[in-house]
Motif scaffolding. Structure first.
Motif, PDB file in Angstrom:
ATOM      1  N   GLY A   1       1.301 -29.479 -24.684  1.00 59.47           N
ATOM      2  CA  GLY A   1       0.877 -27.987 -24.580  1.00 59.47           C
ATOM      3  C   GLY A   1       1.516 -27.090 -23.691  1.00 59.47           C
ATOM      4  N   LEU A   2       2.521 -27.816 -23.059  1.00 56.83           N
ATOM      5  CA  LEU A   2       3.189 -27.005 -21.909  1.00 56.83           C
ATOM      6  C   LEU A   2       3.580 -25.787 -22.578  1.00 56.83           C
ATOM      7  CD1 LEU A   2       4.379 -26.861 -19.071  1.00 56.83           C
ATOM      8  CD2 LEU A   2       6.439 -27.724 -20.134  1.00 56.83           C
ATOM      9  N   LEU A   3       4.192 -25.611 -23.753  1.00 56.31           N
ATOM     10  CA  LEU A   3       4.583 -24.542 -24.484  1.00 56.31           C
ATOM     11  C   LEU A   3       3.771 -23.982 -25.438  1.00 56.31           C
ATOM     12  CD1 LEU A   3       8.377 -25.783 -24.396  1.00 56.31           C
ATOM     13  CD2 LEU A   3       7.555 -24.293 -22.762  1.00 56.31           C
ATOM     14  N   ALA A   4       2.406 -24.253 -25.269  1.00 57.80           N
ATOM     15  CA  ALA A   4       1.625 -23.852 -26.530  1.00 57.80           C
ATOM     16  C   ALA A   4       1.348 -22.517 -26.962  1.00 57.80           C
ATOM     17  CB  ALA A   4       0.329 -24.424 -26.442  1.00 57.80           C
ATOM     18  N   GLY A   5       1.710 -21.855 -25.996  1.00 56.35           N
ATOM     19  CA  GLY A   5       1.526 -20.357 -26.407  1.00 56.35           C
ATOM     20  C   GLY A   5       2.629 -19.676 -27.160  1.00 56.35           C
ATOM     21  N   VAL A   6       3.968 -20.197 -26.921  1.00 57.82           N
ATOM     22  CA  VAL A   6       5.102 -19.734 -27.486  1.00 57.82           C
ATOM     23  C   VAL A   6       5.162 -20.290 -28.982  1.00 57.82           C
ATOM     24  CG1 VAL A   6       7.504 -19.583 -27.231  1.00 57.82           C
ATOM     25  CG2 VAL A   6       6.205 -19.965 -25.200  1.00 57.82           C
ATOM     26  N   SER A   7       5.239 -19.210 -30.056  1.00 59.98           N
ATOM     27  CA  SER A   7       5.436 -19.443 -31.398  1.00 59.98           C
ATOM     28  C   SER A   7       6.284 -18.547 -31.962  1.00 59.98           C
ATOM     29  CB  SER A   7       3.967 -19.617 -31.927  1.00 59.98           C
ATOM     30  OG  SER A   7       3.402 -18.098 -31.805  1.00 59.98           O
ATOM     31  N   GLY A   8       6.951 -18.938 -32.767  1.00 66.30           N
ATOM     32  CA  GLY A   8       7.850 -18.028 -33.697  1.00 66.30           C
ATOM     33  C   GLY A   8       9.193 -18.691 -34.078  1.00 66.30           C
ATOM     34  N   LYS A   9       9.965 -17.688 -34.308  1.00 72.10           N
ATOM     35  CA  LYS A   9      11.358 -18.264 -34.849  1.00 72.10           C
ATOM     36  C   LYS A   9      12.273 -18.735 -33.675  1.00 72.10           C
ATOM     37  CE  LYS A   9      15.339 -16.447 -37.250  1.00 72.10           C
ATOM     38  NZ  LYS A   9      16.303 -16.596 -36.103  1.00 72.10           N
ATOM     39  N   PRO A  10      12.802 -19.780 -33.857  1.00 74.97           N
ATOM     40  CA  PRO A  10      13.711 -20.184 -32.841  1.00 74.97           C
ATOM     41  C   PRO A  10      14.811 -19.253 -32.522  1.00 74.97           C
ATOM     42  CG  PRO A  10      13.614 -21.864 -34.341  1.00 74.97           C
ATOM     43  CD  PRO A  10      12.987 -20.741 -35.072  1.00 74.97           C
ATOM     44  N   THR A  11      15.133 -19.132 -31.360  1.00 75.70           N
ATOM     45  CA  THR A  11      16.183 -17.996 -30.771  1.00 75.70           C
ATOM     46  C   THR A  11      17.293 -18.922 -29.849  1.00 75.70           C
ATOM     47  OG1 THR A  11      15.205 -18.010 -28.612  1.00 75.70           O
ATOM     48  CG2 THR A  11      14.442 -16.350 -30.279  1.00 75.70           C
ATOM     49  N   SER A  12      18.424 -18.193 -29.804  1.00 77.45           N
ATOM     50  CA  SER A  12      19.665 -18.958 -29.135  1.00 77.45           C
ATOM     51  C   SER A  12      19.433 -19.449 -27.600  1.00 77.45           C
ATOM     52  CB  SER A  12      20.727 -17.583 -28.910  1.00 77.45           C
ATOM     53  OG  SER A  12      21.887 -18.037 -28.206  1.00 77.45           O
ATOM     54  N   ALA A  13      19.710 -20.609 -27.761  1.00 80.04           N
ATOM     55  CA  ALA A  13      19.639 -21.551 -26.593  1.00 80.04           C
ATOM     56  C   ALA A  13      18.327 -21.531 -25.668  1.00 80.04           C
ATOM     57  CB  ALA A  13      20.819 -20.998 -25.515  1.00 80.04           C
ATOM     58  N   MET A  14      17.154 -21.412 -26.637  1.00 80.50           N
ATOM     59  CA  MET A  14      15.903 -21.009 -25.842  1.00 80.50           C
ATOM     60  C   MET A  14      15.640 -22.317 -25.081  1.00 80.50           C
ATOM     61  SD  MET A  14      13.090 -21.280 -29.063  1.00 80.50           S
ATOM     62  CE  MET A  14      11.867 -21.157 -27.829  1.00 80.50           C
ATOM     63  N   PHE A  15      15.877 -23.525 -25.515  1.00 81.34           N
ATOM     64  CA  PHE A  15      15.844 -24.824 -24.802  1.00 81.34           C
ATOM     65  C   PHE A  15      16.737 -25.332 -24.186  1.00 81.34           C
ATOM     66  CE2 PHE A  15      11.927 -24.383 -27.982  1.00 81.34           C
ATOM     67  CZ  PHE A  15      11.047 -24.282 -26.954  1.00 81.34           C
ATOM     68  N   GLY A  16      17.793 -24.726 -24.108  1.00 87.30           N
ATOM     69  CA  GLY A  16      19.225 -25.230 -23.480  1.00 87.30           C
ATOM     70  C   GLY A  16      19.083 -25.756 -22.251  1.00 87.30           C
ATOM     71  N   TYR A  17      19.237 -27.109 -22.068  1.00 87.86           N
ATOM     72  CA  TYR A  17      19.156 -27.517 -20.586  1.00 87.86           C
ATOM     73  C   TYR A  17      17.704 -27.643 -20.066  1.00 87.86           C
ATOM     74  CZ  TYR A  17      24.308 -27.496 -20.756  1.00 87.86           C
ATOM     75  OH  TYR A  17      25.571 -27.589 -21.032  1.00 87.86           O
ATOM     76  N   THR A  18      16.576 -27.220 -20.852  1.00 84.67           N
ATOM     77  CA  THR A  18      15.434 -27.056 -20.140  1.00 84.67           C
ATOM     78  C   THR A  18      14.987 -28.073 -19.005  1.00 84.67           C
ATOM     79  OG1 THR A  18      14.667 -25.846 -22.087  1.00 84.67           O
ATOM     80  CG2 THR A  18      13.063 -26.756 -20.702  1.00 84.67           C
ATOM     81  N   PHE A  19      15.058 -29.469 -19.446  1.00 82.93           N
ATOM     82  CA  PHE A  19      14.995 -30.598 -18.448  1.00 82.93           C
ATOM     83  C   PHE A  19      15.973 -31.345 -18.049  1.00 82.93           C
ATOM     84  CE2 PHE A  19      11.051 -29.614 -21.366  1.00 82.93           C
ATOM     85  CZ  PHE A  19      10.148 -29.490 -20.443  1.00 82.93           C
ATOM     86  N   SER A  20      16.893 -30.809 -18.249  1.00 78.11           N
ATOM     87  CA  SER A  20      18.348 -31.436 -18.158  1.00 78.11           C
ATOM     88  C   SER A  20      18.646 -31.916 -16.788  1.00 78.11           C
ATOM     89  CB  SER A  20      19.680 -30.660 -18.415  1.00 78.11           C
ATOM     90  OG  SER A  20      20.908 -31.203 -18.093  1.00 78.11           O
ATOM     91  N   GLY A  21      18.794 -33.192 -16.513  1.00 76.54           N
ATOM     92  CA  GLY A  21      18.825 -33.994 -15.252  1.00 76.54           C
ATOM     93  C   GLY A  21      17.759 -34.266 -14.435  1.00 76.54           C
ATOM     94  N   CYS A  22      16.425 -34.190 -15.160  1.00 75.86           N
ATOM     95  CA  CYS A  22      15.044 -34.342 -14.557  1.00 75.86           C
ATOM     96  C   CYS A  22      14.904 -35.877 -14.762  1.00 75.86           C
ATOM     97  CB  CYS A  22      14.026 -33.508 -15.171  1.00 75.86           C
ATOM     98  SG  CYS A  22      14.270 -31.834 -14.999  1.00 75.86           S
ATOM     99  N   SER A  23      15.597 -36.617 -14.110  1.00 77.31           N
ATOM    100  CA  SER A  23      15.424 -37.931 -14.249  1.00 77.31           C
ATOM    101  C   SER A  23      14.267 -38.871 -13.595  1.00 77.31           C
ATOM    102  CB  SER A  23      16.738 -38.816 -13.289  1.00 77.31           C
ATOM    103  OG  SER A  23      16.730 -38.303 -12.006  1.00 77.31           O
ATOM    104  N   GLY A  24      13.350 -37.850 -12.928  1.00 77.35           N
ATOM    105  CA  GLY A  24      12.152 -38.582 -12.412  1.00 77.35           C
ATOM    106  C   GLY A  24      10.998 -38.492 -13.290  1.00 77.35           C
ATOM    107  N   LEU A  25      11.225 -37.427 -14.374  1.00 75.97           N
ATOM    108  CA  LEU A  25      10.031 -37.343 -15.472  1.00 75.97           C
ATOM    109  C   LEU A  25       9.891 -38.616 -16.114  1.00 75.97           C
ATOM    110  CD1 LEU A  25      10.940 -33.869 -17.026  1.00 75.97           C
ATOM    111  CD2 LEU A  25       9.212 -34.713 -15.476  1.00 75.97           C
ATOM    112  N   THR A  26       8.836 -38.928 -16.386  1.00 76.06           N
ATOM    113  CA  THR A  26       8.453 -40.285 -17.114  1.00 76.06           C
ATOM    114  C   THR A  26       7.624 -40.165 -18.437  1.00 76.06           C
ATOM    115  OG1 THR A  26       6.627 -40.631 -15.924  1.00 76.06           O
ATOM    116  CG2 THR A  26       8.521 -41.652 -15.045  1.00 76.06           C
ATOM    117  N   GLY A  27       7.360 -41.215 -19.336  1.00 77.79           N
ATOM    118  CA  GLY A  27       6.182 -40.808 -20.120  1.00 77.79           C
ATOM    119  C   GLY A  27       7.289 -40.487 -21.601  1.00 77.79           C
TER     120      GLY A  27
END
Length: 545
Positions: A78-104
């Motif tokens: 639900g991190l992005l639960a409030g955001v809804s609608g048509k995809p836009t340009s690069a909207m999730f480009g590199y969002t978590f890129s390089g976050c090597s510590g994230l798990t699960g």
């Protein structure tokens, strides 16, 4: 940036969605909000974007957490639960890129509110380098995205996610349809070494039309856990003229793939060759078996392009049978750099004779590395080297043109054709004939007198380095093999040239009546190491043997 230790509360409460008097809303953009915060630690709060709702804006979450390698824990549901609608340009480009510590696991509802026709690079690089993420890729992760393919849509989406496991979901891209777009699936699963099972045959089922630049560049590169056969339907919708890098390293190092290469895998491709179109496509796929299918690459009609078959089957040690004579039929014209470099490198299971017309359409001035290590290590190939194998040359040598071309082809037999390099006319180029016949222990007879007759002028570095090393079946050297070369010796010019050619008899090489070691007495070369049956062997300086 350098002192930030953690995130608490909701950044969305500070930079919230604004509803205007006319009923329209204005959304904030969190592009590069925490990008590069290398000391940022702790978990991402689940309410971080609380207060942000409605239609996304371009690049809304691009680079938001990029390079935040000390962030830990799971990506909140639900991190992005409030955001809804048509995809836009690069909207999730590199969002978590390089976050090597994230798990699960990746939350199945992470993009649940995103519904509609995709935009350029919408999901490009979103999880790139998230090596700590685990579990399977959720089947419905992109279920709301329906419509025409766009450029870079899934480029590097999961690249480097080595902790992901399980099979690639069959319907992962089910809503995507239309013509190929630039880099649409470039690096999508690159380095996902934990993924298992076969590649779904319908993974790209909605894609149909002419190839696009980089469309499947490194899509599955390094996915060594993938198994089973490649489906003949995988690229069934692709039809049209080749495009640059279209299948560049697509299955590179997918060592777990097995079975035959489908004969019609690229059947729809037809037209003039493009640069790097099949560069290392199957390189390192040691589990593939059977013969290379005749007509595998579709129908060509045009001049060679640079690196077009560079390393295509390199390291495919499980491939067997003869090389089809029509594999490159339709390619006709002037050579291009690296065009057949390492094409069959290390394919020790290939058997039979090299087809005499394999490169028959090639004609014109040589290009750099054009036949660099083409058959290197193909120890199962047999028969004689065909005369005229390399087409028709008309021009000066180029860098590395025959560097290691037949190195390690111990099964080749018979004499070296006198006209193998006919038409090559000009000054020596660096490494031009380096290791060309290295280790070809089955070659016999005398080295042809005119083999290098077109090579003339000042010496160059490494030009005849190890050219015939280990060719123990060769019997004699023509006196004037290098008769048109003159000038100051260059680094490693003749190093190990005939080393290990124990069957050689008669005299060693001369230029204008003088032995090489008389012209360059101080040169350290070991050119005649082990050639004890040469009549002048005893007279050679120690540095030449």
């Amino acid at each position: 940036n350098t002192n930030l230790a953690g995130i608490q509360g909701s950044i969305g409460a500070i930079f919230s969605t604004i509803k205007k008097s006319d009923g329209k809303i204005s959304n904030p953009c969190f592009r590069v909000a925490f990008s590069g915060c290398k000391n940022l630690s702790g978990q991402i709060p689940p309410n971080l974007f609380e207060g942000v709702y409605g239609q996304p804006v371009d690049k809304m979450f691009q680079d938001t957490f990029r390079y935040c390698s000390k962030l830990t824990g799971e990506i909140p549901e639900g991190l992005l639960a409030g955001v809804s609608g048509k995809p836009t340009s690069a909207m999730f480009g590199y969002t978590f890129s390089g976050c090597s510590g994230l798990t699960g696991e990746i939350p199945v509802d992470l993009f649940a509110g995103i519904k509609g026709v995709p935009d350029i690079a919408t999901f490009a690089f979103v999880f790139e380098g998230c090596s700590g993420l685990t579990g399977e890729i959720p089947t419905g992760l992109f279920s709301g995205v329906v419509g025409k393919m766009t450029a870079q849509l899934f480029a590097s989406t999961f690249s480097g996610c080595s902790g992901l496991t399980g099979s690639i979901p069959s319907g992962l891209f089910a809503g995507i349809s239309g013509a190929p777009a630039i880099a649409m699936f470039a690096n999508t699963f690159k380095g996902c070494s934990g993924l298992t099972g076969p590649i779904p045959g319908d993974l790209f089922a909605g894609i149909s039309g002419a190839p696009a630049v980089n469309m499947f560049n490194a899509t599955f590169s390094g996915c060594k856990g993938l198994s089973g056969s490649i489906s003949s339907d995988l690229f069934a919708g692709i039809s049209g003229a080749p495009a640059q890098n279209m299948f560049n390293t697509t299955f590179h190092n997918c060592s777990g793939l097995t079975g035959l290469i489908p004969a019609d895998l690229f059947a729809g491709v037809s037209g003039a060759p493009a640069a790097s179109m099949y560069l290392s496509t199957f390189a390192g796929c040691s589990g593939l078996t059977g013969a290379i299918p005749s007509g595998l690459f579709g129908v060509f009609d045009g001049a060679p392009a640079s690196s077009m078959f560079n390393g295509t089957f390199s390291g495919c040690s499980g491939l067997t049978g003869a090389i089809p004579g029509d594999l490159f039929v339709g390619i006709s014209g002037k050579p291009a750099s690296n065009m057949f470099a390492s094409t069959f490198y290390g394919c020790k299971g290939l058997t039979g004779a090299i087809p005499g017309d394999l490169f028959a359409g090639i004609s014109g001035a040589p290009a750099g590395n054009m036949y660099y290590q083409t058959f290197y290590g193909c120890s199962g190939l047999t028969g004689s080297i065909p005369s005229g194998l390399f087409g028709v040359f008309n021009g000066a040598p180029a860098y590395g043109i025959f560097y290691g071309t037949f190195a390690g082809c111990s099964g080749l037999t018979g004499e070296i054709p006198a006209g193998l390099f006919a038409g090559i006319d000009g000054a020596p180029a660096e490494s031009a004939f380096r290791s060309t016949f290295f280790g070809c222990t089955g070659l016999t007879g005398a080295i042809p007198a005119g083999l290098f007759s077109g090579v003339h002028g000042a010496p160059n570095r490494y030009v005849f380095y190890e050219t015939f090393e280990g060719c123990s079946g060769l019997t004699s050297i023509p006196s004037e093999l290098f008769g048109n070369i003159s000038g100051d010796m260059q680094d490693h010019m003749f190093w190990d040239m005939f080393n290990g050619c124990s069957g050689l008899t008669g005299e060693s090489v001369k230029i204008n009546g003088k032995y090489l070691y008389e012209i360059w007495p101080e040169y350290r070369s070991r050119a005649y190491g082990g050639c004890t049956n040469l009549s002048d062997y005893a007279d050679m300086p120690a540095t030449w043997k």
